[in-house]
Write an enzyme that holds these catalytic residues in place. Structure first.
Site, PDB file in Angstrom:
ATOM      1  CG  ASP A 338       0.537   2.168   5.905  1.00  0.00           C
ATOM      2  OD1 ASP A 338       1.208   2.043   7.046  1.00  0.00           O
ATOM      3  OD2 ASP A 338      -0.041   2.230   5.192  1.00  0.00           O
ATOM      4  CD  GLU A 367      -0.303   4.461  10.331  1.00  0.00           C
ATOM      5  OE1 GLU A 367       0.335   5.409  10.444  1.00  0.00           O
ATOM      6  OE2 GLU A 367      -0.202   3.549   9.526  1.00  0.00           O
TER       7      GLU A 367
END
Length: 621
Positions: A338, A367
């Protein structure tokens, strides 16, 4: 872990050791133990007589309640290692378990572009038969399915009970939003951390989802079904209720940590609070100012998620070891990281390099939420666009997502609009060191669903036909295959709705053919046919890609491998269109018949093709 006190009156206590156990035979033989307990810093010396184990160093941090022990395990065998921690008037003996690895690091196979990842939120997918609505010991929370921002009660057992659904659909890998403990209380505004992105224990599955053993059982069951498992991790920040927050190991454990002192244990912002700007461009901008870079990488994501300092080598070692521990303990097949660019890029590169050396066939996707291909490409391993190698094998294609979600509202013209946007995104694939290791998607848990609040199955089919045939690693978002819709306009919870049939009392069960509506079944069947056809299809996973500038509103992409061709043909307009076959002679050659794998119908490629509005064809020959 076993602890034996060597004197009657204990001045030093041990409450926790991370990691809880470890594995021998690693390429990097050094192990960091974080020991936590009252006044543990009184320990001045640590020894062991375990064969081939050596204490490299003992590190005292600013908090008196932490101690870091670095141990070299080169040549050590599995067994119980005894450590003796010596304080001034006290000795503590600790039994620590060293385990055999189940397989060599090179045998761990990650996800590739031959896979299709299915992304789901455990809290919103399905609830198991033995679910406990209120788990003792957790901070105040509420399960209320009528509230989109509270917990709904999905769990790991519920996912395991529906593994057959994923097989029927035809996906090959499962990506769950984070499953680790998020022990934050529900807030007054009806917000909870059901999404999982505020970790409070890096070594423990959230008990509302299940246990560490449940997670391992799910992985084993998924592997038995031929499904891989990808674990969502967050190194940029943790949850406000993490023990590190109330008792900071050192003043540089977090970025802009001054706010923690002023907040006095509450999560109410003060004037000293620095929130990230959310602008990722300074991380790669050659002209970036120091203040812009500082605000991006050192600011907190939200007030309840303290920003970890990956420039602290002890922090980074802790995080690296944690990822290795989950690979070895559960057998995960990949990691999704993330908020990748928000963390320190050197620390993250060190993590990726360590994983690549230990697990050369493993894969991690980061990400990287910027919609320009040049930015995304600069984050991929071995990129010539970056001065420093990230060692990150897979990046997320936010350009594809962004352009496709614009195109769905437009007519494809002769220049820029409609499917021209996709064409003009793929033309920059020369920037990627490895375009085959770029993850594409049409929606996820942080975006509006592709259908918005509507039900345009024709445009959805075009999106999926592209996603599943181009040179990318495709990711689906749960429920897209049954026309689930929703937007973030009011709340993120409206794009994270419960999967129909996953919870007790559901009147609608989309897990079965009989329970789906006619429209849901048609979409599921169409998607499943495409997914099963894609499995093991080397034309898609290995084939050369050739794209044609959209012409007369029609976009064509060819994949070719060992004499076989797949043509994806999309009418990007809401009107009938004619495909001028001669224009595509270089990929059709003398082929006269081609099968549409979506319908089983054969098409004559010696004459022009008449396409219905928004029609999608995937032809093979």
């Amino acid at each position: 872990m076993g602890v034996t006190m060597m004197m009657k009156a204990a001045k030093v206590t041990i409450d926790r050791i991370d990691p809880t156990d470890w594995y021998v035979g690693m390429k990097n033989p050094q192990l960091q133990l974080m020991v936590y307990g009252k006044d543990i810093a009184m320990v001045q010396e640590v020894t062991t007589d375990y064969p081939d184990a050596r204490i490299d160093s003992v590190v005292h941090l600013e908090s008196p309640n932490y101690l870091l022990i670095y141990i070299n395990l080169k040549g050590a065998k599995a067994g119980t290692m005894t450590l003796e921690l010596k304080a001034k008037n006290q000795n503590i003996k600790v039994a620590y378990q060293l385990k055999e690895r189940e397989k060599a690091g090179s045998e761990r196979k990650g996800f590739t572009n031959a896979d299709v990842l299915y992304m789901l939120m455990p809290d919103r997918f399905a609830q198991g038969a033995h679910h406990t609505a209120q788990v003792k010991g957790m901070n105040t929370y509420q399960e209320d399915r009528s509230q989109p921002s509270l917990r709904h009660g999905g769990d790991l057992e519920g996912i395991r009970e529906h593994l057959g659904y994923f097989k029927d659909l035809g996906v090959t890998a499962l990506w769950f939003t984070p499953v680790l403990e998020n022990n934050s209380p529900d807030s007054d505004n009806g917000f909870s951390t059901y999404h999982g992105y505020a970790t409070t224990d890096y070594y423990k599955v959230d008990p509302r989802f299940g246990s560490n053993d449940d997670y391992r059982q799910l992985a084993d069951a998924a592997h038995a079904q031929g499904l891989k498992m990808v674990m969502d991790m967050i190194f940029n920040h943790c949850g406000f209720e993490h023990p590190w927050v109330t008792d900071m190991p050192s003043k540089d454990w977090f970025n802009t940590h001054e706010w923690l002192k002023e907040s006095k244990g509450t999560s109410n912002p003060t004037k000293s609070f620095l929130q990230t700007s959310y602008k990722l461009t300074p991380v790669k901008d050659p002209y970036a100012s120091q203040i812009d870079l500082h605000e991006t990488v050192d600011g907190w994501f939200v007030p309840t998620m303290p920003d970890l300092n990956q420039r602290n080598p002890h922090v980074m070692t802790y995080l690296i070891q944690n990822s290795i521990w989950w690979i070895e303990t559960v057998g995960i097949d990949g990691i999704r990281m993330d908020t990748y660019p928000y963390a320190d890029k050197k620390g993250m590169a060190q993590w990726m390099k360590t994983l690549d050396e230990e697990y050369p066939n493993f894969n991690t996707v980061g990400e990287t939420w910027v919609t320009e291909p040049a930015y995304t490409a600069a984050w991929q391993k071995d990129s010539k666009l970056s001065e420093e190698n990230s060692y990150l094998k897979t990046v997320m294609d936010f350009s594809f997502f962004d352009k496709l979600n614009q195109a769905k509202h437009e007519e494809t013209d002769a220049w820029w609009n409609g499917l021209n946007r996709i064409y003009n995104s793929f033309v920059y694939d020369y920037l990627y060191p490895n375009p085959s290791s770029v993850m594409a998607f049409i929606d996820n848990h942080d975006t509006d669903r592709f259908l918005g609040n509507g039900c345009d199955s024709l445009m959805l089919k075009q999106a999926l036909a592209l996603l599943l045939t181009v040179n990318r690693i495709p990711q689906l978002y749960y429920g897209t295959e049954i026309l689930m819709n929703g937007t973030k306009e009011v709340t993120d919870g409206n794009v994270r709705k419960d999967f129909p049939g996953g919870f007790p009392g559901d009147q609608h069960n989309a897990f079965t053919k009989e329970g789906r509506t006619k429209a849901e079944q048609q979409m599921f069947q169409w998607t499943s046919r495409l997914l099963h056809w894609r499995q093991g299809n080397e034309v898609i996973s290995k084939g050369k890609q050739i794209q044609f500038i959209p012409y007369d509103g029609i976009y064509v992409i060819a994949r070719q491998y060992k004499g076989h061709t797949v043509l994806t043909i999309l009418n990007g307009t809401t009107k009938p269109a004619t495909m001028q076959v001669k224009r595509y002679a270089e990929v059709i050659n003398n082929t006269q018949r081609a099968k549409d794998i979506l319908t089983g119908r054969y098409y004559d490629l010696s004459t022009n093709l008449e396409l219905r509005p928004r029609q999608s064809l995937v032809l093979e020959y």
